[in-house]
Design an enzyme around this catalytic site. Structure first.
Site, PDB file in Angstrom:
ATOM      1  N   ARG A 299       0.829  -1.208   0.000  1.00 32.46           N
ATOM      2  CA  ARG A 299       0.000   0.000   0.000  1.00 32.46           C
ATOM      3  C   ARG A 299       0.860   1.253   0.000  1.00 32.46           C
ATOM      4  NH1 ARG A 299       2.524   2.103   3.434  1.00 32.46           N
ATOM      5  NH2 ARG A 299       2.522   1.699   5.665  1.00 32.46           N
TER       6      ARG A 299
ATOM      7  N   ASP B  80      -2.023   6.017  13.179  1.00 33.92           N
ATOM      8  CA  ASP B  80      -2.918   4.860  13.365  1.00 33.92           C
ATOM      9  C   ASP B  80      -2.746   4.289  14.769  1.00 33.92           C
ATOM     10  OD1 ASP B  80      -0.378   3.795  12.734  1.00 33.92           O
ATOM     11  OD2 ASP B  80      -1.172   2.140  11.523  1.00 33.92           O
TER      12      ASP B  80
ATOM     13  N   GLY C  53       8.484   1.555   3.317  1.00 34.74           N
ATOM     14  CA  GLY C  53       7.246   2.261   3.663  1.00 34.74           C
ATOM     15  C   GLY C  53       6.052   1.870   2.818  1.00 34.74           C
TER      16      GLY C  53
ATOM     17  N   SER D 249       4.825  -1.254   2.958  1.00 31.28           N
ATOM     18  CA  SER D 249       4.142  -2.295   3.707  1.00 31.28           C
ATOM     19  C   SER D 249       4.339  -3.713   3.193  1.00 31.28           C
ATOM     20  CB  SER D 249       2.652  -1.958   3.764  1.00 31.28           C
ATOM     21  OG  SER D 249       2.077  -2.697   4.777  1.00 31.28           O
ATOM     22  N   SER D 250       5.584  -4.023   2.822  1.00 33.07           N
ATOM     23  CA  SER D 250       5.865  -5.412   2.422  1.00 33.07           C
ATOM     24  C   SER D 250       5.699  -6.338   3.628  1.00 33.07           C
ATOM     25  CB  SER D 250       7.278  -5.534   1.848  1.00 33.07           C
ATOM     26  OG  SER D 250       8.257  -5.320   2.841  1.00 33.07           O
TER      27      SER D 250
ATOM     28  N   ASP E 190      -1.895  -0.956   7.879  1.00 31.34           N
ATOM     29  CA  ASP E 190      -1.377  -1.738   6.745  1.00 31.34           C
ATOM     30  C   ASP E 190      -2.200  -2.999   6.526  1.00 31.34           C
ATOM     31  OD1 ASP E 190       0.470   0.206   7.026  1.00 31.34           O
ATOM     32  OD2 ASP E 190       2.101  -1.076   7.703  1.00 31.34           O
TER      33      ASP E 190
ATOM     34  N   ASN F 158      14.543  -1.348   8.128  1.00 29.02           N
ATOM     35  CA  ASN F 158      13.672  -2.425   8.623  1.00 29.02           C
ATOM     36  C   ASN F 158      13.186  -1.983   9.996  1.00 29.02           C
ATOM     37  OD1 ASN F 158      13.022  -4.731  10.406  1.00 29.02           O
ATOM     38  ND2 ASN F 158      13.296  -5.890   8.522  1.00 29.02           N
ATOM     39  N   LYS F 159      11.859  -1.818  10.102  1.00 26.68           N
ATOM     40  CA  LYS F 159      11.263  -1.217  11.311  1.00 26.68           C
ATOM     41  C   LYS F 159      11.437  -2.075  12.556  1.00 26.68           C
ATOM     42  CE  LYS F 159       9.193   0.249   8.135  1.00 26.68           C
ATOM     43  NZ  LYS F 159       9.536   0.702   6.793  1.00 26.68           N
TER      44      LYS F 159
HETATM   45  P1  ADP Z   1       7.955  -2.319   4.995  1.00 26.09           P
HETATM   46  O1  ADP Z   1       7.995  -0.829   5.039  1.00 26.09           O
HETATM   47  O2  ADP Z   1       8.210  -2.824   3.598  1.00 26.09           O
HETATM   48  O3  ADP Z   1       6.748  -2.909   5.639  1.00 26.09           O
HETATM   49  P2  ADP Z   1       9.432  -3.565   7.192  1.00 26.09           P
HETATM   50  O4  ADP Z   1      10.768  -3.138   7.705  1.00 26.09           O
HETATM   51  O5  ADP Z   1       8.271  -3.411   8.077  1.00 26.09           O
HETATM   52  O6  ADP Z   1       9.235  -2.780   5.825  1.00 26.09           O
HETATM   53  O7  ADP Z   1       9.504  -5.102   6.758  1.00 26.09           O
HETATM   54  C1  ADP Z   1      10.384  -5.542   5.727  1.00 26.09           C
HETATM   55  C2  ADP Z   1      10.746  -7.016   5.942  1.00 26.09           C
HETATM   56  O8  ADP Z   1       9.675  -7.871   5.473  1.00 26.09           O
HETATM   57  C3  ADP Z   1      11.954  -7.443   5.123  1.00 26.09           C
HETATM   58  O9  ADP Z   1      13.178  -7.115   5.755  1.00 26.09           O
HETATM   59  C4  ADP Z   1      11.739  -8.960   5.020  1.00 26.09           C
HETATM   60  O10 ADP Z   1      12.178  -9.617   6.193  1.00 26.09           O
HETATM   61  C5  ADP Z   1      10.211  -9.075   4.946  1.00 26.09           C
HETATM   62  N1  ADP Z   1       9.799  -9.189   3.511  1.00 26.09           N
HETATM   63  C6  ADP Z   1       9.085  -8.315   2.802  1.00 26.09           C
HETATM   64  N2  ADP Z   1       8.910  -8.740   1.522  1.00 26.09           N
HETATM   65  C7  ADP Z   1       9.543  -9.935   1.429  1.00 26.09           C
HETATM   66  C8  ADP Z   1       9.743 -10.891   0.367  1.00 26.09           C
HETATM   67  N3  ADP Z   1       9.272 -10.699  -0.856  1.00 26.09           N
HETATM   68  N4  ADP Z   1      10.463 -11.992   0.657  1.00 26.09           N
HETATM   69  C9  ADP Z   1      10.968 -12.190   1.889  1.00 26.09           C
HETATM   70  N5  ADP Z   1      10.810 -11.341   2.909  1.00 26.09           N
HETATM   71  C10 ADP Z   1      10.110 -10.223   2.696  1.00 26.09           C
HETATM   72  P1  NG1 Z   2       5.535   0.534   7.367  1.00 26.28           P
HETATM   73  O1  NG1 Z   2       6.460   1.645   7.160  1.00 26.28           O
HETATM   74  O2  NG1 Z   2       4.918   0.123   6.089  1.00 26.28           O
HETATM   75  O3  NG1 Z   2       6.158  -0.658   8.055  1.00 26.28           O
HETATM   76  C1  NG1 Z   2       4.428   1.396   9.713  1.00 26.28           C
HETATM   77  C2  NG1 Z   2       3.320   0.724  10.546  1.00 26.28           C
HETATM   78  C3  NG1 Z   2       1.944   1.377  10.320  1.00 26.28           C
HETATM   79  C4  NG1 Z   2       2.019   2.883  10.507  1.00 26.28           C
HETATM   80  C5  NG1 Z   2       3.162   3.449   9.658  1.00 26.28           C
HETATM   81  C6  NG1 Z   2       3.380   4.933   9.883  1.00 26.28           C
HETATM   82  C7  NG1 Z   2       3.347  -1.664  11.050  1.00 26.28           C
HETATM   83  C8  NG1 Z   2       3.080  -3.021  10.544  1.00 26.28           C
HETATM   84  N1  NG1 Z   2       3.190  -0.668  10.178  1.00 26.28           N
HETATM   85  O4  NG1 Z   2       4.308   1.071   8.335  1.00 26.28           O
HETATM   86  O5  NG1 Z   2       0.987   0.815  11.211  1.00 26.28           O
HETATM   87  O6  NG1 Z   2       2.150   3.222  11.870  1.00 26.28           O
HETATM   88  O7  NG1 Z   2       4.406   2.796   9.928  1.00 26.28           O
HETATM   89  O8  NG1 Z   2       2.237   5.655   9.576  1.00 26.28           O
HETATM   90  O9  NG1 Z   2       3.701  -1.504  12.201  1.00 26.28           O
HETATM   91 MG    MG Z   3       6.196  -2.827   7.691  1.00 30.65          MG
END
Ligand code: ADP
Ligand code: NG1
Ligand code: MG
Length: 458
Positions: free
Chosen positions: A38, A47, A143, A145-146, A190, A233-234
């Protein structure tokens, strides 16, 4: 409503995942799940304070091919072979956190654990072993939301395999809760848009109870996403949870000053509800109750007239207990102003003419949101700020999207300016950073897509 089940129309993507699946498991998948990434148009870092947000689903997604077995075991592979395979017994699903980034499969385990924990005794009779191949196209830690697409697709794959048909809202709430096993205290935006998105419109997502309203975007609005080529990576650092906790402490200190039981107030939204004030009144209250200078942990303990160990259990998370400096005034001001911007953005979309005046207002709100995230919330990155500056000439407004500290921007652009903006970013941002090709995956336009779906072969 439960997630839709459709017949898969074979395409290049499904052919590839089928071939990979057959190579590993020597059989064809029984079903597939698709969950989109998203882009959040406005409403950042609010949120988890209980306020509404305005995201839309992307074309980029998480696509899983799944078969079931009678052995109660998970076998998980990633289409991208740089990720290691993983296996475990279904009664031994454990997510052990360390100081570094989680392993990729732990996000799948979050979704699986969420479903397993939701089963009653009779539903437990339908547990099946899972053989899965995951294939994702959402830029990671950017950002978009993978992480939640992976958690939500995992939960959906397990729910469908175990013959559980849950309403989308229930799945979204379950996934918001179980993604917290990864260590981040997110708010649920997300996972909500992952399930509730509708093709052709953005959504206003509100919480408690979770609900979504279609947002009519102006027909001339093009949203351009640009990757800053930096990531976070959050779950790997305390940055994200530090903001969650700063908002909680701000709410609790104001609650104490207002003679409420501060231990019962977890979010700025709870505080507003308890006080029965509007957002403007909350802004006045923040300015009167909190100081601009950061608070030390001892200052917070004194303000709340509590002990360090009570503060650790009531207010802090394991990865924020050692933080010694909290900016409460700035974070709370961001939250209440951002919540107001979401309301104005939504009202402008619903009632505006849809013409240039509407685009100008939406763009202004997006620019103000970015300034606030940069200056008050301090979750931007110099490369995000640089894109925002470069995009000014071509867009109505640009802001970072998602949690920030790297990742992507989203710009509101008129159709005739899209190519000009892309070219300007390529020449002045990407090429100087040494990027020579692959621009289509780092700066692209996007239209609102549908939410999660299950596909079968027949
Ligand atoms: P985002 O902003 O994309 O949500 P996060 O830091 O919250 O970032 O999460 C990213 C993590 O999700 C990656 O470091 C990985 O561990 C996992 N991830 C996302 N997409 C994939 C994928 N296609 N294959 C394997 N792991 C994935
Ligand atoms: P991303 O950056 O996609 O991981 C995170 C939070 C959301 C929201 C946003 C900031 C998770 C799973 N996602 O998104 O809930 O707080 O940051 O608006 O914690
Ligand atoms: Mg995330």
């Amino acid at each position: 409503m439960p997630v839709e089940i459709r017949k898969l129309s074979p395409n290049e993507k499904s052919d590839k995942i089928n071939a990979a699946f057959f190579g590993i498991y020597k059989k064809v998948p029984e079903f597939y799940v698709r969950v989109p990434g998203r882009v959040n148009l406005i409403g950042e870092h609010i949120d988890y304070c209980g306020y509404g947000v305005c995201p839309m689903a992307l074309e980029q997604d998480m696509f899983l091919a799944v078969a079931t077995t009678n052995e109660k075991r998970l076998i998980l592979y990633n289409f991208d072979q740089k990720y290691e395979g993983f296996e475990c017994e279904l009664d031994e699903v454990k997510i052990t956190l360390t100081d570094s980034a989680p392993r990729w499969y732990q996000y799948y385990l979050c979704g699986l654990k969420g479903i397993l924990e939701s089963l009653n005794e009779s539903q437990k009779n339908h547990i099946k072993g899972l053989q899965v191949v995951v294939s994702g196209t959402i830029p990671q830690s950017a950002g978009l939301s993978s992480s939640s697409a992976l958690v939500s697709s995992a939960a959906l794959s397990a729910a469908h395999a175990f013959k559980l048909s849950l309403p989308k809202e229930e799945l979204a709430n379950l996934c918001a809760a179980c993604e917290r096993y990864i260590g981040t205290q997110g708010g649920g935006m997300d996972q909500a848009i992952a399930y509730l998105a509708k093709e052709g419109c953005a959504k206003l997502i509100e919480f408690e109870p979770l609900r979504s309203t279609e947002v009519k975007l102006p027909s001339d609005a093009v949203f351009v996403i640009a990757h800053s080529l930096t990531n976070l990576n959050k779950a790997a650092t305390g940055d994200f949870n530090c903001r969650v906790v700063e908002c909680r402490l701000a709410a609790q200190i104001i609650a104490k000053k207002q003679e409420l039981d501060w231990r019962k107030i977890k979010r700025l939204g709870d505080l507003q509800r308890a006080l029965g004030l509007n957002l403007d009144e909350m802004i006045v209250l923040v300015k009167a109750s909190l100081r601009e200078m950061p608070y030390s942990k001892d200052d917070v303990i004194q303000e709340l007239n509590t002990t360090s160990s009570l503060l650790d259990t009531v207010s802090l998370t394991p990865n924020t207990r050692d933080i010694q400096r909290f900016k409460l005034y700035q974070r709370a001001l961001h939250v209440f102003n951002e919540a107001k911007r979401v309301e104005e953005f939504f009202n402008t979309c619903q009632t505006g003419s849809g013409g240039e005046a509407t685009l100008i207002t939406l763009g202004r709100l997006m620019s103000e949101s970015h300034q606030s995230l940069r200056d008050l919330y301090e979750c931007s990155h110099p490369q995000l700020d640089r894109i925002v500056d470069l995009a000014k000439e071509f867009s109505f407004g640009t802001r970072l999207t998602g949690a920030g500290w790297g990742g992507c921007t989203v710009s509101l652009v008129a159709p005739q300016n899209v190519e000009k903006m892309r070219n300007a970013l390529i020449q002045n941002f990407y090429k100087p950073l040494g990027v020579t090709d692959g621009f289509e995956s780092i700066v692209f336009t996007t239209a609102p897509k549908a939410g999660a779906c299950i596909y079968t072969n027949s």
